[in-house]
Write an enzyme that holds these catalytic residues in place. Sequence first.
Site, PDB file in Angstrom:
ATOM      1  CG  ASP A 287       8.013  -7.616   2.616  1.00  0.00           C
ATOM      2  OD1 ASP A 287       8.267  -7.167   1.470  1.00  0.00           O
ATOM      3  OD2 ASP A 287       7.354  -8.657   2.795  1.00  0.00           O
TER       4      ASP A 287
ATOM      5  CB  CYS B 217       4.989  -6.864   0.575  1.00  0.00           C
ATOM      6  SG  CYS B 217       3.274  -7.216   0.178  1.00  0.00           S
TER       7      CYS B 217
ATOM      8  CB  THR C  66       1.485 -10.303  -3.524  1.00  0.00           C
ATOM      9  OG1 THR C  66       1.192 -10.190  -2.112  1.00  0.00           O
ATOM     10  CG2 THR C  66       2.119 -11.659  -3.811  1.00  0.00           C
TER      11      THR C  66
ATOM     12  CG  HIS D 196     -14.934   5.709  -8.363  1.00  0.00           C
ATOM     13  ND1 HIS D 196     -15.643   4.865  -9.187  1.00  0.00           N
ATOM     14  CD2 HIS D 196     -14.908   6.903  -9.011  1.00  0.00           C
ATOM     15  CE1 HIS D 196     -16.047   5.510 -10.267  1.00  0.00           C
ATOM     16  NE2 HIS D 196     -15.598   6.755 -10.192  1.00  0.00           N
TER      17      HIS D 196
ATOM     18  CG  HIS E  12     -17.624   7.892  -5.834  1.00  0.00           C
ATOM     19  ND1 HIS E  12     -17.953   6.631  -6.291  1.00  0.00           N
ATOM     20  CD2 HIS E  12     -17.591   8.694  -6.932  1.00  0.00           C
ATOM     21  CE1 HIS E  12     -18.098   6.666  -7.605  1.00  0.00           C
ATOM     22  NE2 HIS E  12     -17.880   7.904  -8.023  1.00  0.00           N
TER      23      HIS E  12
HETATM   24  C1  RB5 Z   1       7.403 -12.357   1.802  1.00  0.00           C
HETATM   25  O1  RB5 Z   1       7.975 -13.552   1.400  1.00  0.00           O
HETATM   26  C2  RB5 Z   1       6.032 -12.204   1.186  1.00  0.00           C
HETATM   27  O2  RB5 Z   1       5.146 -13.115   1.755  1.00  0.00           O
HETATM   28  C3  RB5 Z   1       5.545 -10.786   1.337  1.00  0.00           C
HETATM   29  O3  RB5 Z   1       6.440  -9.920   0.729  1.00  0.00           O
HETATM   30  C4  RB5 Z   1       4.197 -10.439   0.712  1.00  0.00           C
HETATM   31  O4  RB5 Z   1       4.089 -10.884  -0.588  1.00  0.00           O
HETATM   32  C5  RB5 Z   1       3.013 -10.743   1.515  1.00  0.00           C
HETATM   33  O5  RB5 Z   1       1.891 -10.379   1.180  1.00  0.00           O
END
Ligand code: RB5
Length: 158
Positions: free
Chosen positions: A8, A72, A74, A105, A140
């Site tokens: 994203d 993304c 995180t 695993h 596994h």
């Molecule tokens: C976008 O602002 C953010 O929420 C997205 O990139 C991500 O971190 C979501 O898990």
Amino acid sequence: MRFHVGSDHGGVMLLDVLVAELAQWGLPVLSRSGPAVASERVDYPNIAVQVCQRVLQDRQGQAADVFGLLVCGTGQGMAMTANKIPGIRAGVVADVFSAQMVRAHNNANVLCLGERVTGVGLAKLLLRGFIDATFEGGRHLNRVELIGSLTRPVGEGS
Ligand code: RB5
């Protein structure tokens, strides 16, 4: 190993770097989903679904060397979405040991990373660790099949 990749807006810059790294390693990027610039905001679940569907389509065609790479902010939203899709095993990692173990695993077929939490140098090591690891099978295998049984449509075999 070949990749379908996607991000994203929160992962565009890190994905740019990783796509270049894959090219340097001679590993093909089969498709890229998501915006080309971080100023174009998109909803990460749509990107995750698109990439995972491509991975599954290739794998159902016996291309066991095809994997997904999702970035993304995180990595968490991408992983949450990807793991809703039967046949996808996605892990979000931020240390090299986990990047290796998620394949060795857990037999992950999608790697999720977070641009806002992982530096570029570490992200390259994480991707390399994922690539270089192989599923160990053995004890596994049953555990991974148990995961699959949770999302498999009723009546569908393993
Ligand atoms: C976008 O602002 C953010 O929420 C997205 O990139 C991500 O971190 C979501 O898990």
